[in-house]
Scaffold this active site. Structure first.
Site: not given
Ligand code: UD1
Length: 346
Positions: A33, A61, A87, A127, A154, A158, A300
């Site tokens: 790492d 790596l 990521k 993912s 990103y 993948k 978002r």
């Molecule tokens: C995102 C990526 C995914 C990646 C993952 C890891 C996309 C579409 N997906 O997932 O590929 O593997 O991150 O980093 O880009 N939310 C809030 N408030 C916040 C943060 C998040 O409401 O402060 C909501 C988001 O709108 C979403 C959910 O929580 O609906 C999950 O968000 P998050 O944890 O960022 O993951 P993903 O966006 O699903």
């Protein structure tokens, strides 16, 4: 010993939990790492849980020659689990070359080195982002759902990595691969010795939520309540990190024990249940008794409305199933946040 496994990115969030499960299953683990998004204390946490400190190399790596030297120093590695990658979705939009260089070079180098060192299998972290927003008939998502054009560099890395692995094996490379498409991994080891340690302001929901509950952040912004979902907030499939880690051990066993005729297999790893952002906040408050100040804000950019897994293939073929409840998982995330406070980290 069952075998020796290289965990590339083993001090990161998913890598550290997987290292623990590999060691518990009897594997010897070697971690490489570059610590670009993790730190050495993770090794202490792993050792506290399992009693064994994995061999560790701080190394990038992307450097093929240096990686070759490490593998010469560690003869007899049977397989590799490749987590090492950048990521952050938002960052990838701003710094695409960093993402293409990091995430593609690492995979290409590893695939090139595997035959030289007689490694028999590679588990690759992919993912659910590869499915984009699946059309309604594909929800819950199976592995057969169409791959959609990536919404970020990103996500594109993948998709490209999956293709690089498939093309390499198709061309006759002497190893197998299991590609795991994760839904949303959350939570921490129940011991609270390891967990997710985001750099700076967390972008993902659960670390932001636990930091808000702790008072580090003023309030959680819920990104949108006008989606076409029952309560208007986005739906995801949140999968417990230890459950997820265990799937990697099963995948490695499967390749090393030649349990399948197929050279490349793909599995969705999720619970099969969609949970909205607001439901998750409520479940956290109920499970921990701690309030999370939150407000609804605008959507978002780039967010997907709803996606959750059909994990039947993993359930049947791997004999793996998500077991830990959302409430217990959120409690483990909270316990980890409390542990970080005790240590004065966050
Ligand atoms: C995102 C990526 C995914 C990646 C993952 C890891 C996309 C579409 N997906 O997932 O590929 O593997 O991150 O980093 O880009 N939310 C809030 N408030 C916040 C943060 C998040 O409401 O402060 C909501 C988001 O709108 C979403 C959910 O929580 O609906 C999950 O968000 P998050 O944890 O960022 O993951 P993903 O966006 O699903």
């Amino acid at each position: 010993m069952k075998g020796k496994i290289l965990v590339a990115g083993g001090t990161g969030y998913i890598g550290s939990h997987t290292t623990v499960e590999l060691q518990k299953a009897g594997y010897e683990v070697v971690i490489i790492d570059d610590l670009s998004n993790s730190n050495l204390e993770v090794l202490d946490g792993i050792e506290k849980i399992t009693g064994v400190r994995p061999a560790f190399y701080k190394w990038d790596l992307k450097d093929l020659e240096g990686t070759r030297k490490i593998l010469q120093e560690q003869p007899g590695i049977d397989g590799v689990i490749l987590f090492a990658a950048s990521k952050a979705v938002g960052e990838s939009v701003k710094l695409p070359l960093k993402y293409y260089r990091n995430n593609l070079t690492t995979v290409i180098n590893m695939l090139e080195l595997m035959p030289e060192f007689n490694m028999k299998g590679i588990v690759f972290s992919s993912s659910c982002t590869v499915y984009g927003q699946p059309d309604p008939q594909y929800l819950p998502v199976t592995e057969e759902a169409p791959i959609k054009p990536a919404l970020s560099p990103y996500g594109n890395t993948k998709q490209i990595n999956e293709e690089i692995i498939q093309d390499t094996i198709h061309a006759g490379a002497p190893f197998k691969s299991i590609i795991l498409r994760y839904f949303n991994p959350i939570g921490a080891h129940p011991s609270a010795e390891i967990g997710e340690l985001p750099n700076g302001v967390p972008q993902n929901l659960v670390p932001y939520l636990t930091q808000t509950a702790m008072g580090i952040r003023k309030e959680l912004s819920v990104f949108g309540d006008d989606y076409n979902t029952p309560d208007g907030s986005c739906i995801r499939d949140y999968i417990n990190i230890v459950d997820l880690a265990k799937a990697h051990v099963i995948a490695m066993d499967r390749m090393l024990e030649n349990k399948s005729d197929q050279k490349v297999e793909i599995f969705n790893l999720g619970t099969g249940h969609g949970v909205s952002v607001l439901e998750l906040v409520r479940t956290f408050e109920k499970a921990t008794g701690v309030k999370v100040p939150h407000k609804i804000v605008g959507r978002r950019e780039g967010d997907i409305e709803k996606v959750w897994a059909n994990p039947e293939k993993a359930n049947k073929v791997l004999g793996w199933k998500a077991e830990v409840s959302l409430a217990d998982t959120l409690e483990s995330a909270w316990k980890w946040q409390l542990h970080l406070r005790e240590k004065g980290i966050q």
